[in-house]
Design a protein around this motif. Structure first.
Motif, mmCIF file in Angstrom:
data_model
loop_
_atom_site.group_PDB
_atom_site.id
_atom_site.type_symbol
_atom_site.label_atom_id
_atom_site.label_comp_id
_atom_site.label_asym_id
_atom_site.label_seq_id
_atom_site.Cartn_x
_atom_site.Cartn_y
_atom_site.Cartn_z
ATOM 1 N N LYS A 56 0.889 -1.228 0.004
ATOM 2 C CA LYS A 56 -0.093 0.117 -0.035
ATOM 3 C C LYS A 56 0.673 1.235 0.107
ATOM 4 C CE LYS A 56 -3.694 2.254 2.238
ATOM 5 N NZ LYS A 56 -4.647 2.248 3.380
ATOM 6 N N GLY A 57 2.145 1.145 0.801
ATOM 7 C CA GLY A 57 2.804 2.279 0.871
ATOM 8 C C GLY A 57 3.572 2.587 -0.465
ATOM 9 N N LYS A 58 3.521 1.818 -1.430
ATOM 10 C CA LYS A 58 4.183 1.868 -2.829
ATOM 11 C C LYS A 58 3.279 2.021 -3.645
ATOM 12 C CE LYS A 58 8.536 -0.925 -1.492
ATOM 13 N NZ LYS A 58 9.432 0.005 -1.934
ATOM 14 N N GLY A 59 1.837 2.093 -3.417
ATOM 15 C CA GLY A 59 0.999 2.492 -4.189
ATOM 16 C C GLY A 59 -0.121 1.444 -4.860
ATOM 17 N N ALA A 60 0.110 0.526 -4.260
ATOM 18 C CA ALA A 60 -0.771 -0.682 -4.678
ATOM 19 C C ALA A 60 -2.397 -0.408 -3.955
ATOM 20 C CB ALA A 60 -0.353 -2.034 -4.243
ATOM 21 N N SER A 61 -3.472 -0.504 -4.784
ATOM 22 C CA SER A 61 -4.740 -0.554 -4.411
ATOM 23 C C SER A 61 -5.373 -1.787 -3.878
ATOM 24 C CB SER A 61 -5.534 -0.058 -5.442
ATOM 25 O OG SER A 61 -5.278 1.094 -5.820
ATOM 26 N N CYS A 62 -4.664 -3.196 -4.182
ATOM 27 C CA CYS A 62 -5.281 -4.222 -3.886
ATOM 28 C C CYS A 62 -4.205 -5.428 -3.931
ATOM 29 C CB CYS A 62 -6.185 -4.559 -4.804
ATOM 30 S SG CYS A 62 -5.773 -4.789 -6.564
ATOM 31 N N VAL A 63 -4.531 -6.472 -3.293
ATOM 32 C CA VAL A 63 -3.697 -7.394 -3.156
ATOM 33 C C VAL A 63 -4.369 -8.697 -3.903
ATOM 34 C CG1 VAL A 63 -2.331 -9.252 -1.676
ATOM 35 C CG2 VAL A 63 -2.061 -6.776 -1.188
ATOM 36 N N GLY A 64 -3.779 -9.277 -4.908
ATOM 37 C CA GLY A 64 -4.739 -10.607 -5.595
ATOM 38 C C GLY A 64 -3.862 -11.911 -5.418
ATOM 39 N N LEU A 65 -4.511 -12.982 -5.295
ATOM 40 C CA LEU A 65 -3.940 -14.252 -5.083
ATOM 41 C C LEU A 65 -4.400 -15.205 -5.705
ATOM 42 C CD1 LEU A 65 -4.959 -15.744 -2.366
ATOM 43 C CD2 LEU A 65 -3.998 -14.095 -1.370
ATOM 44 N N GLN A 66 -4.058 -16.362 -5.803
ATOM 45 C CA GLN A 66 -4.733 -17.723 -6.277
ATOM 46 C C GLN A 66 -4.582 -18.695 -4.974
ATOM 47 O OE1 GLN A 66 -4.066 -19.262 -9.987
ATOM 48 N NE2 GLN A 66 -4.022 -17.259 -10.893
ATOM 49 N N ALA A 67 -5.430 -19.216 -4.682
ATOM 50 C CA ALA A 67 -5.332 -20.034 -3.553
ATOM 51 C C ALA A 67 -6.255 -21.308 -4.014
ATOM 52 C CB ALA A 67 -5.875 -19.679 -2.289
#
Length: 96
Positions: A56-67
Motif C-alpha cells: 500500500k505504501g508503494k501505491g498498490a490498491s489491492c492484493v490479489g492471489l490464487q489459493a
C-alpha cells in the motif's frame, strides 16, 4: 521480504509482484510460506499484514492471489479479509 527468528533462521517469506491494471496498481501474491514447525502461531498473519502495509505504501490498491479451494485456505485468507473475486475468472489450458 523475509522473517527471521532465533539464531537468525529464516522461518517464512512472501513472494509476488506489482502489476498495472488500467488505472490502478495491484500486487499479486504468488507465495506465502511459513516453516511447518512455526505454523499456527500467527506468524503468517503477521507477515501478510506487513506485506499489505508495504505494498500500500508503494501505491498498490489491492492484493490479489490464487489459493487452493479448500477449507484451510478459505479460513486463513477469509480471516484476513480476502474474498472470492466475482469479476475475475481463472483460465487454464492444459498442455499435453
Amino acid at each position: 521480504m523475509r522473517l527471521s527468528c532465533l539464531f537468525n533462521s529464516v522461518i517464512g517469506f512472501v513472494m509476488g509482484y506489482f502489476k498495472q491494471y488500467d488505472n490502478i496498481i495491484g500486487y499479486t501474491l504468488e507465495e506465502i510460506v511459513i516453516a511447518y514447525e512455526c505454523q499456527n502461531k500467527g506468524i503468517g498473519s503477521m507477515l501478510l499484514r506487513e506485506l499489505e502495509q508495504r505494498v500500500k505504501g508503494k501505491g498498490a490498491s489491492c492484493v490479489g492471489l490464487q489459493a487452493v479451494n479448500d477449507d484451510m485456505h478459505q479460513r486463513y485468507y477469509g480471516k484476513a479479509g480476502y474474498q472470492n473475486a466475482k469479476n475475475f475468472v481463472m483460465k487454464v489450458k492444459w498442455l499435453e
